[in-house]
Motif scaffolding. Structure first.
Motif, mmCIF file in Angstrom:
data_model
loop_
_atom_site.group_PDB
_atom_site.id
_atom_site.type_symbol
_atom_site.label_atom_id
_atom_site.label_comp_id
_atom_site.label_asym_id
_atom_site.label_seq_id
_atom_site.Cartn_x
_atom_site.Cartn_y
_atom_site.Cartn_z
ATOM 1 N N ASP A 175 1.077 -1.263 0.173
ATOM 2 C CA ASP A 175 -0.175 0.361 -0.019
ATOM 3 C C ASP A 175 0.942 1.354 0.470
ATOM 4 N N GLU A 176 2.109 0.656 -0.126
ATOM 5 C CA GLU A 176 2.868 2.359 -0.499
ATOM 6 C C GLU A 176 3.058 3.357 -1.844
ATOM 7 N N GLN A 177 3.125 4.181 -1.299
ATOM 8 C CA GLN A 177 2.538 5.634 -2.478
ATOM 9 C C GLN A 177 3.788 5.357 -3.440
ATOM 10 N N PHE A 178 2.863 4.960 -4.797
ATOM 11 C CA PHE A 178 3.182 4.942 -6.073
ATOM 12 C C PHE A 178 3.385 6.151 -6.767
ATOM 13 N N VAL A 179 4.144 6.736 -7.437
ATOM 14 C CA VAL A 179 3.943 8.326 -8.689
ATOM 15 C C VAL A 179 5.113 8.621 -9.434
ATOM 16 N N MET A 180 5.021 9.063 -10.245
ATOM 17 C CA MET A 180 5.374 9.146 -11.617
ATOM 18 C C MET A 180 5.730 10.444 -12.054
ATOM 19 N N VAL A 181 7.268 10.523 -12.217
ATOM 20 C CA VAL A 181 7.724 11.935 -12.954
ATOM 21 C C VAL A 181 8.395 11.628 -14.587
ATOM 22 N N PHE A 182 7.407 12.434 -15.421
ATOM 23 C CA PHE A 182 7.652 12.370 -16.859
ATOM 24 C C PHE A 182 7.746 13.920 -17.256
ATOM 25 N N ALA A 183 9.319 13.224 -17.952
ATOM 26 C CA ALA A 183 9.879 14.234 -18.654
ATOM 27 C C ALA A 183 9.839 14.054 -20.115
ATOM 28 N N GLY A 184 9.621 15.189 -20.659
ATOM 29 C CA GLY A 184 9.664 15.178 -22.308
ATOM 30 C C GLY A 184 10.272 16.129 -22.688
ATOM 31 N N MET A 185 11.172 15.909 -23.967
ATOM 32 C CA MET A 185 12.099 16.755 -24.695
ATOM 33 C C MET A 185 12.018 16.567 -25.778
ATOM 34 N N GLY A 186 11.919 17.950 -26.462
ATOM 35 C CA GLY A 186 12.148 18.095 -27.330
ATOM 36 C C GLY A 186 10.896 17.523 -28.434
ATOM 37 N N ILE A 187 9.271 16.583 -27.817
ATOM 38 C CA ILE A 187 8.246 16.147 -27.726
ATOM 39 C C ILE A 187 7.526 17.195 -28.701
ATOM 40 N N LYS A 188 6.675 17.152 -30.219
ATOM 41 C CA LYS A 188 6.045 18.013 -30.088
ATOM 42 C C LYS A 188 4.605 17.670 -29.468
ATOM 43 N N TYR A 189 3.564 19.086 -30.115
ATOM 44 C CA TYR A 189 2.661 19.696 -29.358
ATOM 45 C C TYR A 189 1.692 18.184 -29.360
ATOM 46 N N ASP A 190 1.878 17.748 -30.229
ATOM 47 C CA ASP A 190 0.488 17.047 -29.812
ATOM 48 C C ASP A 190 0.619 15.539 -29.565
ATOM 49 N N GLN A 191 2.072 15.082 -29.333
ATOM 50 C CA GLN A 191 2.295 14.507 -28.529
ATOM 51 C C GLN A 191 1.692 14.726 -26.763
ATOM 52 N N ALA A 192 2.798 15.672 -26.876
ATOM 53 C CA ALA A 192 2.325 16.402 -25.063
ATOM 54 C C ALA A 192 1.222 16.580 -24.509
ATOM 55 N N GLN A 193 -0.133 16.405 -25.605
ATOM 56 C CA GLN A 193 -0.698 16.367 -25.318
ATOM 57 C C GLN A 193 -1.331 15.700 -25.273
ATOM 58 N N PHE A 194 -0.873 14.267 -25.852
ATOM 59 C CA PHE A 194 -1.605 12.966 -25.976
ATOM 60 C C PHE A 194 -1.290 12.211 -24.651
ATOM 61 N N PHE A 195 0.425 12.693 -24.298
ATOM 62 C CA PHE A 195 0.152 12.452 -22.941
ATOM 63 C C PHE A 195 -0.234 13.038 -21.966
ATOM 64 N N ILE A 196 -0.859 14.120 -21.906
ATOM 65 C CA ILE A 196 -2.098 15.030 -20.958
ATOM 66 C C ILE A 196 -3.003 14.148 -20.656
ATOM 67 N N HIS A 197 -3.738 14.070 -22.135
ATOM 68 C CA HIS A 197 -4.955 13.242 -21.991
ATOM 69 C C HIS A 197 -5.155 11.840 -21.390
#
Length: 359
Positions: A175-197
């Motif tokens: 039950d330990e807390q598990f979180v994520m950190v995402f780093a996008g480098m040089g990605i296109k706008y549609d790729q960034a929106q894909f991850f957010i959505h």
């Protein structure tokens, strides 16, 4: 000296400005550049000698006048403000909020360059992370505190795979807390929106910290982005005792930015024009993963890189393979045949994966 602005620069060449060196300047120091209209830009010292300092500006240098431009050395490195409000936020590559919400309310700022982990202080990685992808879970398991890269090619679905891992990753029987950190480098706008959505629809955005440096951002920003992401991960892991999964894409864009900056500085190139210190620079990032004695938190890394011309012997995947523990390789032939990730093949610490499907 902080608080003193030095008027006039020696030259401006693209994002690079050359200024006369003052006392107590250090490498990677943050600089405030003011143009003749009073508009401020931020830069970083990337080289210096006894007489001059070379500053790379975060953004355009259009409109900078050699005589009217003033420079202030801030006597501090690039820092990220960290606090309890990190989770669920979206930042640009420099750690500035881009989600319409106010900045993090905290007095704590941390140097993004980090510190190497003492090997003696490391705890051997042992605990299994379930990704929900059978090719990984069954044949090349992801272990807490490990760094396991994904080698892909142009046009292959590595972004879908990364999003699926972030959505589905969990620690079994805990039950330990598990979180994520995402780093996008040089990605296109549609790729960034894909991850957010993708994160919003699956309900995991509240457990994700996102850093996005888009393709039109300055190359120097791509160098800062993974360091900001890993700094946030270290805060969550070693001060908040969370288990953090860091996904960084695309490391090839990062290395291209490193080569561009190296060329601008006039450094002697290595293989395929990349700087000779590419190995140590990548190791500086990858080795910030792990578990440390005395802390219950951990950092697990999944760097994603696209192999130029699908060449696994290219300097970027080649050097990455030396530093990391095994690799996951997306296979173009399997992808074209429509073979799913659940039918991946294992070969000498490598998995061949095609387009991921929900499991």
């Amino acid at each position: 000296m902080k608080g003193i602005e030095y008027k006039g620069v020696s030259s401006v060449d693209g994002p690079i400005i050359v200024v006369k060196r003052s006392e107590n300047i250090f490498y990677n120091e943050i600089v405030s550049v003011r143009d003749r209209n009073g508009e401020k830009k931020t830069g970083r010292v990337i080289d210096l000698n006894e007489e001059i300092a070379i500053v790379q500006v975060f953004g355009s240098t259009t409109g900078l006048d050699l005589h009217e431009t003033s420079v202030e050395f801030l006597e501090e490195p690039m820092e990220l403000r960290v606090g309890d409000g990190l989770l669920g936020r979206i930042f640009n590559g420099l750690g500035e909020p881009i989600d319409g919400l106010p900045p993090i309310v905290s007095s704590k700022k941390v140097d993004v360059n980090g510190m190497p982990i003492n090997p003696f202080a490391r705890v051997y990685p042992r605990d299994f992370i379930q990704t929900g992808i059978s090719s990984i879970d069954g044949m090349n398991t992801l272990i807490r505190g490990q760094k396991l890269p994904i080698f892909s090619g142009n046009g292959l679905p590595h972004n879908r795979l990364a999003a699926q891992i972030i959505r589905q990753a969990k620690i079994r029987n805990s039950d330990e807390q598990f979180v994520m950190v995402f780093a996008g480098m040089g990605i296109k706008y549609d790729q960034a929106q894909f991850f957010i959505h993708s994160f919003e629809e699956s309900g995991v955005l509240s457990k994700v910290v996102m850093f996005q440096s888009l393709a039109d951002a300055p190359s120097i920003e791509r160098i800062i982005t993974p360091r900001c992401a890993l700094t946030a991960a270290e805060y969550l892991a070693y001060e908040k005792n969370m288990h953090v999964l860091v996904v960084m894409t695309d490391m090839t864009n990062y290395c291209e930015a490193l080569r561009e900056i190296s060329t601008t500085r006039g450094e002697v190139p290595g293989r395929k024009g990349y700087p000779g210190y590419l190995y140590s620079d990548l190791a500086e990032l990858y080795e910030r993963a792990g578990k440390i004695k005395g802390s219950t938190g951990s950092i697990t890394q999944i760097p994603i890189l696209t192999m130029p011309n699908d060449d696994i012997s290219h300097p970027i995947p080649d050097l990455t393979g030396y530093i990391t523990e095994g690799q996951i390789v997306l296979d173009r032939e399997l992808s074209q045949k429509g073979v799913s990730s659940s039918a991946g093949l294992s070969r000498s610490n490598m998995n061949e994966l095609s387009e991921p499907e929900s499991v």
